[in-house]
Design an enzyme around this catalytic site. Structure first.
Site, PDB file in Angstrom:
ATOM      1  N   TYR A  27       0.791  -1.233   0.000  1.00  0.00           N
ATOM      2  CA  TYR A  27       0.000   0.000   0.000  1.00  0.00           C
ATOM      3  C   TYR A  27       0.823   1.284   0.000  1.00  0.00           C
ATOM      4  O   TYR A  27       0.258   2.380  -0.031  1.00  0.00           O
ATOM      5  CB  TYR A  27      -0.946  -0.002   1.211  1.00  0.00           C
ATOM      6  CG  TYR A  27      -1.923  -1.156   1.165  1.00  0.00           C
ATOM      7  CD1 TYR A  27      -2.875  -1.235   0.155  1.00  0.00           C
ATOM      8  CD2 TYR A  27      -1.894  -2.173   2.122  1.00  0.00           C
ATOM      9  CE1 TYR A  27      -3.775  -2.289   0.094  1.00  0.00           C
ATOM     10  CE2 TYR A  27      -2.782  -3.239   2.068  1.00  0.00           C
ATOM     11  CZ  TYR A  27      -3.724  -3.290   1.053  1.00  0.00           C
ATOM     12  OH  TYR A  27      -4.601  -4.337   0.987  1.00  0.00           O
ATOM     13  N   HIS A  30      -8.540   1.899  -5.505  1.00  0.00           N
ATOM     14  CA  HIS A  30      -7.733   0.961  -4.722  1.00  0.00           C
ATOM     15  C   HIS A  30      -6.265   1.301  -4.920  1.00  0.00           C
ATOM     16  O   HIS A  30      -5.829   1.516  -6.061  1.00  0.00           O
ATOM     17  CB  HIS A  30      -7.990  -0.488  -5.157  1.00  0.00           C
ATOM     18  CG  HIS A  30      -9.413  -0.875  -4.979  1.00  0.00           C
ATOM     19  ND1 HIS A  30      -9.948  -1.145  -3.735  1.00  0.00           N
ATOM     20  CD2 HIS A  30     -10.427  -0.977  -5.868  1.00  0.00           C
ATOM     21  CE1 HIS A  30     -11.238  -1.417  -3.879  1.00  0.00           C
ATOM     22  NE2 HIS A  30     -11.551  -1.313  -5.159  1.00  0.00           N
TER      23      HIS A  30
HETATM   24  C1  DQA Z   1      -7.663  -1.999  -1.031  1.00  0.00           C
HETATM   25  C2  DQA Z   1      -7.729  -3.416  -1.618  1.00  0.00           C
HETATM   26  C3  DQA Z   1      -8.648  -4.302  -0.792  1.00  0.00           C
HETATM   27  O1  DQA Z   1      -8.676  -5.609  -1.349  1.00  0.00           O
HETATM   28  C4  DQA Z   1      -8.145  -4.392   0.626  1.00  0.00           C
HETATM   29  O2  DQA Z   1      -9.028  -5.163   1.416  1.00  0.00           O
HETATM   30  C5  DQA Z   1      -7.926  -3.056   1.245  1.00  0.00           C
HETATM   31  C6  DQA Z   1      -7.283  -2.023   0.438  1.00  0.00           C
HETATM   32  C7  DQA Z   1      -6.634  -1.116  -1.764  1.00  0.00           C
HETATM   33  O3  DQA Z   1      -6.684   0.090  -1.582  1.00  0.00           O
HETATM   34  O4  DQA Z   1      -5.775  -1.629  -2.485  1.00  0.00           O
HETATM   35  O5  DQA Z   1      -8.200  -2.838   2.414  1.00  0.00           O
HETATM   36  O6  DQA Z   1      -8.928  -1.392  -1.169  1.00  0.00           O
END
Ligand code: DQA
Length: 149
Positions: free
Chosen positions: A22, A100
């Site tokens: 992330y 995402h």
């Molecule tokens: C997310 C991707 C989702 O699968 C995950 O559960 C998240 C973060 C992303 O920003 O990449 O909490 O939304």
């Protein structure tokens, strides 16, 4: 032009949460960059909310029903929540971008499906924090085109 940036579960942990997936920016860092971009665009008021609770996300969406845009990273609720999709469907005037940070299609199978994608205008996935800025630009452009600036 009023745009809500809504982040779901565990996104309050950005910065320390799986940085290899992330990134290292915190949610506050991302908010600051979105604010700056909104100021550059002008005429855009942005608000930020984050919660780990599904029902609160629903309440927040519905409370902004008469706003113009919604940038939403629903976190894991993306893949599970019909309630979130229904809330978005109840807000026909909101232009919705799903964001995402990670590319969900390169990850586990269960992340490949999004209930939110069915009701959002579009989905931005895999561009890290830049996805939020892209979403802002996309929504802004569409609202200007629609004369809602
Ligand atoms: C997310 C991707 C989702 O699968 C995950 O559960 C998240 C973060 C992303 O920003 O990449 O909490 O939304």
């Amino acid at each position: 032009m009023r745009i809500l940036v809504l982040n779901g579960p565990t996104l309050n942990m950005l910065g320390t949460r799986e940085p290899e997936v992330y990134g290292t920016l915190t949610l506050a860092d991302i908010e600051e960059m979105v604010r700056q971009r909104a100021a550059e665009l002008g005429e855009v008021q942005v608000a930020f909310q984050q919660t780990n609770h599904e029902g609160e996300l629903v309440d927040m969406i519905l409370a902004h029903r008469d706003w113009d845009g919604l940038i939403i990273n629903p976190g894991a609720y993306t893949h599970t929540s019909i309630a979130l999709a229904d809330a978005i469907s109840a807000c026909p005037d909101l232009v919705v971008a799903e964001v995402h940070l990670s590319n969900v299609h390169q990850r586990e199978e269960f992340r490949h499906h999004s209930y939110v994608a069915r009701v959002a205008w579009g989905q931005i996935t895999g561009f890290g924090w830049r996805g939020y800025l892209a979403a802002l630009d996309m929504i802004y452009g569409r609202l200007v085109e629609a004369g809602r600036a």
